[in-house]
Design a protein around this motif. Structure first.
Motif, PDB file in Angstrom:
ATOM      1  N   GLN A 132       3.941   6.171  -5.130  1.00  0.00           N
ATOM      2  CA  GLN A 132       3.949   6.463  -6.505  1.00  0.00           C
ATOM      3  C   GLN A 132       2.908   7.183  -7.070  1.00  0.00           C
ATOM      4  O   GLN A 132       3.105   8.139  -7.786  1.00  0.00           O
ATOM      5  N   ARG A 135       0.957  -1.457   0.044  1.00  0.00           N
ATOM      6  CA  ARG A 135      -0.025  -0.043   0.073  1.00  0.00           C
ATOM      7  C   ARG A 135       0.812   1.151   0.243  1.00  0.00           C
ATOM      8  O   ARG A 135       0.648   2.271  -0.760  1.00  0.00           O
ATOM      9  N   PRO A 179       1.409   4.616 -10.307  1.00  0.00           N
ATOM     10  CA  PRO A 179       0.871   3.460  -9.567  1.00  0.00           C
ATOM     11  C   PRO A 179       0.948   2.291 -10.429  1.00  0.00           C
ATOM     12  O   PRO A 179       0.231   2.378 -11.405  1.00  0.00           O
ATOM     13  N   ARG A 180       1.389   1.007 -10.089  1.00  0.00           N
ATOM     14  CA  ARG A 180       1.432  -0.161 -10.912  1.00  0.00           C
ATOM     15  C   ARG A 180      -0.029  -0.782 -11.141  1.00  0.00           C
ATOM     16  O   ARG A 180      -0.291  -1.055 -12.415  1.00  0.00           O
ATOM     17  N   ALA A 181      -0.856  -0.449 -10.275  1.00  0.00           N
ATOM     18  CA  ALA A 181      -2.167  -0.959 -10.570  1.00  0.00           C
ATOM     19  C   ALA A 181      -3.027  -0.099 -11.582  1.00  0.00           C
ATOM     20  O   ALA A 181      -3.822  -0.457 -12.157  1.00  0.00           O
ATOM     21  N   ARG A 190       3.993   1.537  -1.123  1.00  0.00           N
ATOM     22  CA  ARG A 190       4.509   1.883  -2.502  1.00  0.00           C
ATOM     23  C   ARG A 190       3.453   2.510  -3.409  1.00  0.00           C
ATOM     24  O   ARG A 190       3.917   3.341  -4.231  1.00  0.00           O
ATOM     25  N   LEU A 191       2.268   1.933  -3.472  1.00  0.00           N
ATOM     26  CA  LEU A 191       1.172   2.413  -4.069  1.00  0.00           C
ATOM     27  C   LEU A 191       0.982   3.928  -3.953  1.00  0.00           C
ATOM     28  O   LEU A 191       0.800   4.721  -4.909  1.00  0.00           O
TER      29      LEU A 191
END
Lengths: 192, 113
Positions: free
Chosen positions: A108, A102, A187-189, A104-105
């Motif tokens: 980002q 979380r 964010p990667r997501a 990291r997200l």
């Protein structure tokens, strides 16, 4: 009887083994430490068996064993998936992993957002400079202070336009840079 | 012609990969074995087109399913070896899968007659 691959005597064979294990480590980079260690131990044991624990094995026989074993990317992930169950995560470990993901997200998202805002500021600078070149830029004022932004001579006279004709291309480059950075660190997501 | 050979080789590779699990269980039904020896046994049967590395994820998932267990062989010189063997549940699963395999193979052969 050799127990570790770094005990290989032939430098070429040792390098080949090291390169192979590095590729394996790369394939397992996202896995937990005990899972990585389990798979790596299994791979090393297999290779040692294939060369009969012979420290004097040459690069050719080592390469034959590695080729027969296959590329780590083709089996490491499945292997790690299968051994995951051997190492159940405690509640604390699960919590740390969740918070870390979380965090990291969120990091980002903040970095990406900041880059986009800076990109818009640079774009506004670009437009402002085109519309009112005498008021937007990097100026040295009459009192010697340096000013960046929009200025009006109502406050103090401008002594010098520092960046001059390069202001527009610089704003353009900065806007492109910040928007690109914002896209890269998003964010990667959000990535497809 | 080349395409035909390539297609045949591709299907053979897929077939061997598909039966790797049954073959591994059958081999362990014969005798317990450590990973490398099992890989060589399977290579004798299935050829070298199946990478040895693909055997280990199977063994680990069989272990997670309770079909395979391992013991450490410390009798021989050198580091201890992990020897895999079938549990009673694994023996049952292997027998059942082998029966299914034979029936499937027999039906396919009948179709080709």
């Amino acid at each position: 009887m050799m127990e570790r691959l770094d005990q290989l005597q032939d430098p070429a064979a040792r390098d080949a083994a090291s390169a192979y294990l590095s590729k394996l480590d790369e394939s397992l980079a996202a896995r937990r430490k005990p899972v990585r260690a389990d798979v790596r131990a299994g791979v090393e044991a297999h290779i040692l068996e294939a060369i009969e624990h012979d420290a004097s094995a040459d690069a050719a026989s080592l390469q034959k064993a590695l080729t027969a074993l296959g590329e780590p990317v083709d089996f490491a992930s499945d292997w790690a998936d299968a051994v995951e169950a051997r190492y159940p995560q405690g509640a604390l470990e699960q919590g740390v992993e969740f918070a870390s993901a979380r965090g990291r997200l969120i990091g980002q998202a903040l970095a990406s957002g900041l880059c986009v805002i800076l990109g818009f500021v640079a774009t506004l600078g670009l437009i402002g400079r085109l519309v009112a070149p005498e008021s937007v830029g990097v100026f040295v004022l009459a009192d010697g202070e340096i000013f960046i932004g929009t200025w009006t001579s109502y406050y103090a006279a401008i002594e010098r336009d520092v960046v001059g004709a390069m202001t527009v291309p610089m704003c353009l480059a900065l806007a492109a840079l910040f928007f690109a950075l914002g896209w890269i660190v998003r964010p990667r997501a959000m990535k497809k | 012609m080349t395409d035909s050979r390539a297609e045949q080789a591709r299907i053979e590779r897929q077939m061997r990969k598909g039966v790797l699990g049954v073959a591994a269980l059958a081999a362990l039904l014969e005798a317990p074995a450590h990973g490398y020896a099992l890989a060589q046994r399977l290579k004798d049967v299935l050829g070298s087109s199946v990478a040895e590395g693909t055997l280990y994820p199977l063994l680990a998932s069989f272990e997670a399913a309770g079909w395979v267990k391992h013991d450490w062989d410390t009798q021989q010189a050198g580091p201890a070896r992990k020897v895999h063997s079938l549990t009673p549940a694994g023996e049952q699963a292997a027998a059942s899968l082998l029966t299914s395999w034979r029936e499937t193979a027999s039906r396919i052969e009948d179709m080709g007659k």
